[in-house]
Design a protein around this motif. Structure first.
Motif, PDB file in Angstrom:
ATOM      1  N   CYS A 138     -10.726   7.481  -4.819  1.00 42.16           N
ATOM      2  CA  CYS A 138     -10.393   6.789  -3.576  1.00 42.16           C
ATOM      3  C   CYS A 138     -11.264   5.558  -3.436  1.00 42.16           C
ATOM      4  O   CYS A 138     -12.453   5.596  -3.741  1.00 42.16           O
ATOM      5  CB  CYS A 138     -10.634   7.701  -2.367  1.00 42.16           C
ATOM      6  N   THR A 147      -7.729  11.194  -8.672  1.00 40.27           N
ATOM      7  CA  THR A 147      -7.946  11.383  -7.236  1.00 40.27           C
ATOM      8  C   THR A 147      -8.994  10.419  -6.683  1.00 40.27           C
ATOM      9  O   THR A 147      -9.446  10.583  -5.551  1.00 40.27           O
ATOM     10  CB  THR A 147      -8.378  12.831  -6.943  1.00 40.27           C
ATOM     11  N   CYS A 188      -4.674   6.822 -11.786  1.00 37.50           N
ATOM     12  CA  CYS A 188      -3.809   8.011 -11.696  1.00 37.50           C
ATOM     13  C   CYS A 188      -4.605   9.252 -11.301  1.00 37.50           C
ATOM     14  O   CYS A 188      -4.059  10.355 -11.284  1.00 37.50           O
ATOM     15  CB  CYS A 188      -3.116   8.251 -13.040  1.00 37.50           C
ATOM     16  N   TYR A 199       0.804  -1.218   0.000  1.00 34.45           N
ATOM     17  CA  TYR A 199       0.000   0.000   0.000  1.00 34.45           C
ATOM     18  C   TYR A 199       0.843   1.276   0.000  1.00 34.45           C
ATOM     19  O   TYR A 199       0.571   2.208  -0.755  1.00 34.45           O
ATOM     20  CB  TYR A 199      -0.969   0.000   1.187  1.00 34.45           C
ATOM     21  N   SER A 200       1.870   1.322   0.795  1.00 33.04           N
ATOM     22  CA  SER A 200       2.675   2.547   0.884  1.00 33.04           C
ATOM     23  C   SER A 200       3.634   2.710  -0.300  1.00 33.04           C
ATOM     24  O   SER A 200       4.195   3.787  -0.499  1.00 33.04           O
ATOM     25  CB  SER A 200       3.462   2.579   2.196  1.00 33.04           C
ATOM     26  N   ASP A 201       3.796   1.683  -1.113  1.00 32.77           N
ATOM     27  CA  ASP A 201       4.731   1.732  -2.232  1.00 32.77           C
ATOM     28  C   ASP A 201       4.133   2.281  -3.525  1.00 32.77           C
ATOM     29  O   ASP A 201       4.878   2.609  -4.446  1.00 32.77           O
ATOM     30  CB  ASP A 201       5.286   0.323  -2.529  1.00 32.77           C
ATOM     31  N   TYR A 202       2.814   2.349  -3.619  1.00 35.78           N
ATOM     32  CA  TYR A 202       2.158   2.731  -4.873  1.00 35.78           C
ATOM     33  C   TYR A 202       1.073   3.771  -4.641  1.00 35.78           C
ATOM     34  O   TYR A 202       0.496   3.858  -3.563  1.00 35.78           O
ATOM     35  CB  TYR A 202       1.545   1.497  -5.554  1.00 35.78           C
ATOM     36  N   ASP A 203       0.781   4.533  -5.697  1.00 35.97           N
ATOM     37  CA  ASP A 203      -0.261   5.553  -5.640  1.00 35.97           C
ATOM     38  C   ASP A 203      -1.639   4.998  -5.971  1.00 35.97           C
ATOM     39  O   ASP A 203      -2.649   5.642  -5.710  1.00 35.97           O
ATOM     40  CB  ASP A 203       0.054   6.694  -6.615  1.00 35.97           C
ATOM     41  N   GLY A 204      -1.682   3.836  -6.588  1.00 34.06           N
ATOM     42  CA  GLY A 204      -2.949   3.212  -6.952  1.00 34.06           C
ATOM     43  C   GLY A 204      -2.706   1.791  -7.429  1.00 34.06           C
ATOM     44  O   GLY A 204      -1.562   1.384  -7.643  1.00 34.06           O
ATOM     45  N   ASP A 227      -7.601   5.569   0.749  1.00 38.69           N
ATOM     46  CA  ASP A 227      -7.416   6.914   0.216  1.00 38.69           C
ATOM     47  C   ASP A 227      -6.687   6.884  -1.120  1.00 38.69           C
ATOM     48  O   ASP A 227      -6.188   7.909  -1.582  1.00 38.69           O
ATOM     49  CB  ASP A 227      -6.685   7.796   1.222  1.00 38.69           C
ATOM     50  N   LYS A 228      -6.639   5.706  -1.738  1.00 36.11           N
ATOM     51  CA  LYS A 228      -6.015   5.516  -3.048  1.00 36.11           C
ATOM     52  C   LYS A 228      -6.982   4.727  -3.923  1.00 36.11           C
ATOM     53  O   LYS A 228      -7.827   3.996  -3.409  1.00 36.11           O
ATOM     54  CB  LYS A 228      -4.719   4.700  -2.921  1.00 36.11           C
TER      55      LYS A 228
END
Length: 183
Positions: A83, A81, A79, A18-23, A48-49
């Protein structure tokens, strides 16, 4: 042939990364895609992604395949916003909790049940999102109970079927008549 075991594994994989990617984009067969989206919506709450599921009605190599567009749209949505868990299909962005496959042969195969689409993607890749619920730090769950059955009531249904299902399951969902009337 995805089952709760694979959906739980997907949720755990997303949690670890989870913390490694934006989506996240998950390509999935369409027959159980809506089930997977609903399951992931329960297993990953408050994301939140974007966690986007997509598929295609026709294989990538088929003439007039929807695979390329759906996959590209899924990456555009991932890519944005956006969520939470969503299904992206035929230019629609559908809340993962509300997606349902309504066509087996039509390219525009999914609809949102009980609420409007949460967004759309135009042919040029522009993502338009409706107002979204507030998201916060995600909460991950790591198991699903499979002792669940759904029974659709029909006239003259043998009550022993309900008794049998109730003995085997912890949860029994009964679909009644009309507005939910039960005999």
């Amino acid at each position: 042939n995805m089952t709760p075991r694979e959906w739980t594994e997907l949720a755990q994989l997303i949690q670890r990364s989870y913390s490694d990617y934006d989506g996240f984009v998950i390509s999935h067969g369409t027959d159980t895609l809506a089930y997977a989206a609903a399951a992931l919506s329960c297993l990953i709450q408050g994301a939140d992604k974007p966690i986007v599921l997509t598929g295609s009605q026709l294989p990538m190599q088929a003439e007039n395949s929807d695979a390329k567009r759906n996959l590209l749209d899924a990456f555009h949505a991932a890519c944005s916003t956006l969520c939470g868990v969503a299904v992206v299909f035929c230019g629609r962005i559908i809340d993962g909790r509300c997606a349902k496959k309504v066509h087996t042969r039509h390219i525009d195969a999914f609809r949102s049940m009980g609420r409007p689409d949460i967004g759309s993607i135009s042919a040029d890749g522009t993502v338009v999102l409706a107002a979204q619920e507030e998201s916060c730090a995600p909460v991950f769950f790591n198991r699903m109970d499979t002792a669940v059955a759904a029974v659709k009531l029909i006239p003259a249904l043998d009550p022993d079927i309900l008794d049998f299902a109730a003995q085997k399951c912890r949860v029994l969902i009964i679909e009644g008549f009309g507005t939910g009337g039960l005999p």
